[in-house]
Write a protein that holds these residues in place. Structure first.
Motif, PDB file in Angstrom:
ATOM      1  N   ARG A  99       0.924  -1.295  -0.098  1.00 30.55           N
ATOM      2  CA  ARG A  99      -0.045   0.037  -0.008  1.00 30.55           C
ATOM      3  C   ARG A  99       0.915   1.242  -0.006  1.00 30.55           C
ATOM      4  O   ARG A  99       1.703   1.590   0.920  1.00 30.55           O
ATOM      5  CB  ARG A  99      -0.902   0.025   1.089  1.00 30.55           C
ATOM      6  CG  ARG A  99      -1.620  -0.906   1.466  1.00 30.55           C
ATOM      7  CD  ARG A  99      -3.040  -1.063   0.470  1.00 30.55           C
ATOM      8  NE  ARG A  99      -3.988  -2.208   0.826  1.00 30.55           N
ATOM      9  CZ  ARG A  99      -5.013  -2.261   0.512  1.00 30.55           C
ATOM     10  NH1 ARG A  99      -5.686  -1.403  -0.334  1.00 30.55           N
ATOM     11  NH2 ARG A  99      -5.748  -3.393   0.745  1.00 30.55           N
ATOM     12  N   PRO A 100       0.991   1.816  -1.189  1.00 29.56           N
ATOM     13  CA  PRO A 100       1.781   3.193  -1.140  1.00 29.56           C
ATOM     14  C   PRO A 100       1.533   4.169  -0.084  1.00 29.56           C
ATOM     15  O   PRO A 100       2.602   4.684  -0.103  1.00 29.56           O
ATOM     16  CB  PRO A 100       1.617   3.581  -2.612  1.00 29.56           C
ATOM     17  CG  PRO A 100       0.129   3.138  -2.957  1.00 29.56           C
ATOM     18  CD  PRO A 100       0.116   1.767  -2.236  1.00 29.56           C
ATOM     19  N   LEU A 101       0.500   4.440   0.621  1.00 28.66           N
ATOM     20  CA  LEU A 101       0.254   5.350   1.386  1.00 28.66           C
ATOM     21  C   LEU A 101       0.368   4.877   2.907  1.00 28.66           C
ATOM     22  O   LEU A 101      -0.235   5.601   3.705  1.00 28.66           O
ATOM     23  CB  LEU A 101      -1.217   6.114   1.138  1.00 28.66           C
ATOM     24  CG  LEU A 101      -1.296   6.658  -0.082  1.00 28.66           C
ATOM     25  CD1 LEU A 101      -2.662   7.192  -0.402  1.00 28.66           C
ATOM     26  CD2 LEU A 101      -0.382   7.760  -0.470  1.00 28.66           C
ATOM     27  N   ARG A 102       0.873   4.032   2.871  1.00 29.12           N
ATOM     28  CA  ARG A 102       1.133   3.162   4.355  1.00 29.12           C
ATOM     29  C   ARG A 102       2.718   3.073   4.624  1.00 29.12           C
ATOM     30  O   ARG A 102       3.161   2.191   5.442  1.00 29.12           O
ATOM     31  CB  ARG A 102       0.356   1.969   4.568  1.00 29.12           C
ATOM     32  CG  ARG A 102      -1.245   2.030   4.316  1.00 29.12           C
ATOM     33  CD  ARG A 102      -1.748   2.766   5.376  1.00 29.12           C
ATOM     34  NE  ARG A 102      -1.828   1.851   6.724  1.00 29.12           N
ATOM     35  CZ  ARG A 102      -2.147   1.949   7.805  1.00 29.12           C
ATOM     36  NH1 ARG A 102      -3.327   3.140   7.868  1.00 29.12           N
ATOM     37  NH2 ARG A 102      -2.048   1.169   9.006  1.00 29.12           N
ATOM     38  N   ARG A 103       3.517   3.826   4.251  1.00 27.63           N
ATOM     39  CA  ARG A 103       4.804   3.941   4.381  1.00 27.63           C
ATOM     40  C   ARG A 103       5.637   2.660   4.141  1.00 27.63           C
ATOM     41  O   ARG A 103       5.508   2.306   3.044  1.00 27.63           O
ATOM     42  CB  ARG A 103       5.178   4.609   6.177  1.00 27.63           C
ATOM     43  CG  ARG A 103       4.492   5.810   6.484  1.00 27.63           C
ATOM     44  CD  ARG A 103       5.228   7.042   6.104  1.00 27.63           C
ATOM     45  NE  ARG A 103       6.971   6.811   6.234  1.00 27.63           N
ATOM     46  CZ  ARG A 103       7.585   7.311   6.615  1.00 27.63           C
ATOM     47  NH1 ARG A 103       7.400   8.221   7.591  1.00 27.63           N
ATOM     48  NH2 ARG A 103       8.966   7.227   6.713  1.00 27.63           N
TER      49      ARG A 103
ATOM     50  N   ALA B   4       4.818  -0.047   1.656  1.00 27.19           N
ATOM     51  CA  ALA B   4       4.954  -0.339   0.109  1.00 27.19           C
ATOM     52  C   ALA B   4       5.984  -1.092  -0.191  1.00 27.19           C
ATOM     53  O   ALA B   4       6.321  -1.173  -1.324  1.00 27.19           O
ATOM     54  CB  ALA B   4       4.945   1.301  -0.176  1.00 27.19           C
TER      55      ALA B   4
ATOM     56  N   ARG C 260      -1.548  -3.843  -5.539  1.00 26.53           N
ATOM     57  CA  ARG C 260      -2.086  -3.015  -4.439  1.00 26.53           C
ATOM     58  C   ARG C 260      -3.384  -3.470  -3.711  1.00 26.53           C
ATOM     59  O   ARG C 260      -3.909  -2.999  -2.915  1.00 26.53           O
ATOM     60  CB  ARG C 260      -2.206  -1.496  -5.079  1.00 26.53           C
ATOM     61  CG  ARG C 260      -1.065  -0.823  -5.627  1.00 26.53           C
ATOM     62  CD  ARG C 260      -1.454   0.411  -6.328  1.00 26.53           C
ATOM     63  NE  ARG C 260      -0.337   1.327  -6.633  1.00 26.53           N
ATOM     64  CZ  ARG C 260       0.642   1.040  -7.635  1.00 26.53           C
ATOM     65  NH1 ARG C 260       0.380  -0.150  -8.610  1.00 26.53           N
ATOM     66  NH2 ARG C 260       1.722   1.644  -7.979  1.00 26.53           N
TER      67      ARG C 260
ATOM     68  N   GLU D 292       3.718   8.743   2.708  1.00 30.14           N
ATOM     69  CA  GLU D 292       4.461   8.226   1.626  1.00 30.14           C
ATOM     70  C   GLU D 292       5.912   7.971   2.183  1.00 30.14           C
ATOM     71  O   GLU D 292       6.422   8.566   2.868  1.00 30.14           O
ATOM     72  CB  GLU D 292       4.245   8.888   0.314  1.00 30.14           C
ATOM     73  CG  GLU D 292       2.869   8.946   0.038  1.00 30.14           C
ATOM     74  CD  GLU D 292       2.565   9.564  -1.327  1.00 30.14           C
ATOM     75  OE1 GLU D 292       3.669   9.186  -2.490  1.00 30.14           O
ATOM     76  OE2 GLU D 292       2.121  10.751  -1.330  1.00 30.14           O
ATOM     77  N   GLY D 293       6.543   7.188   1.506  1.00 31.49           N
ATOM     78  CA  GLY D 293       8.119   7.029   1.502  1.00 31.49           C
ATOM     79  C   GLY D 293       8.470   6.144   2.501  1.00 31.49           C
ATOM     80  O   GLY D 293       7.680   5.811   3.697  1.00 31.49           O
TER      81      GLY D 293
END
Length: 161
Positions: A18-22, A25, A48, A134-135
């Motif tokens: 999940r790209p919005l769960r740090r 991802a 995803r 993110e990140g």
């Protein structure tokens, strides 16, 4: 890496995340980087969706590598390589709420229902932060680099690719 697992060539490589769960991802980023490298004939799928949809991606494959975030209690960025049998007995996969059901739960349910599963090797990256955002954290980003390099080497060295 932990665990003794075959490095036989996979029929498919799937990266969950999940790209919005740090750090959750991590698996997704591994698959995206492998896809961008464009080496080999083995399909690489950045996924995803929830873990239940994974079963459709696995159907028809004799073997698979699944890359996902996990929590086993080790330091963030620790890389684990685990076969299906060990997975079903061990870690809490995924950071909890970001997947509706964990990878281990979905695969255990499929096995209990008699659904055929391919030979699965899970490469898990121990997470640090999984809150909204993110990140990746520094240790998880370094682990993603290591896993990408490992899989590229395996895929390049495989004659069936």
């Amino acid at each position: 890496m932990t665990g003794a697992v075959s490095s036989a060539p996979p029929g498919v490589v799937i990266g969950l995340g999940r790209p919005l769960r740090r750090d959750d991802a991590a698996g997704l980023l591994v698959a995206e980087r492998l896809s961008a490298a464009g080496r080999g004939r083995i399909p690489v799928v950045p996924y995803r969706g929830d873990a239940a949809g994974l079963l459709e991606l696995l159907s028809g494959s004799a073997s698979a590598v699944v890359v996902d975030a996990l929590r086993c209690g080790g330091p963030a960025g620790t890389v684990h390589s685990i076969g299906l049998d060990a997975l079903l007995r061990t870690a809490q996969w995924g950071p909890g709420a970001s997947h509706r059901a964990s990878l281990a739960e979905v695969l255990a349910l499929a096995a209990a229902m008699g659904r055929p599963l391919p030979a699965i090797r899970v490469i898990g990256i121990e997470v640090g932060e999984v809150g909204l955002g993110e990140g990746l954290t520094v240790p998880v980003a370094a682990a993603v680099d290591r896993v990408v390099a490992l899989l590229l080497e395996e895929l390049q060295c495989t004659s069936s690719i």
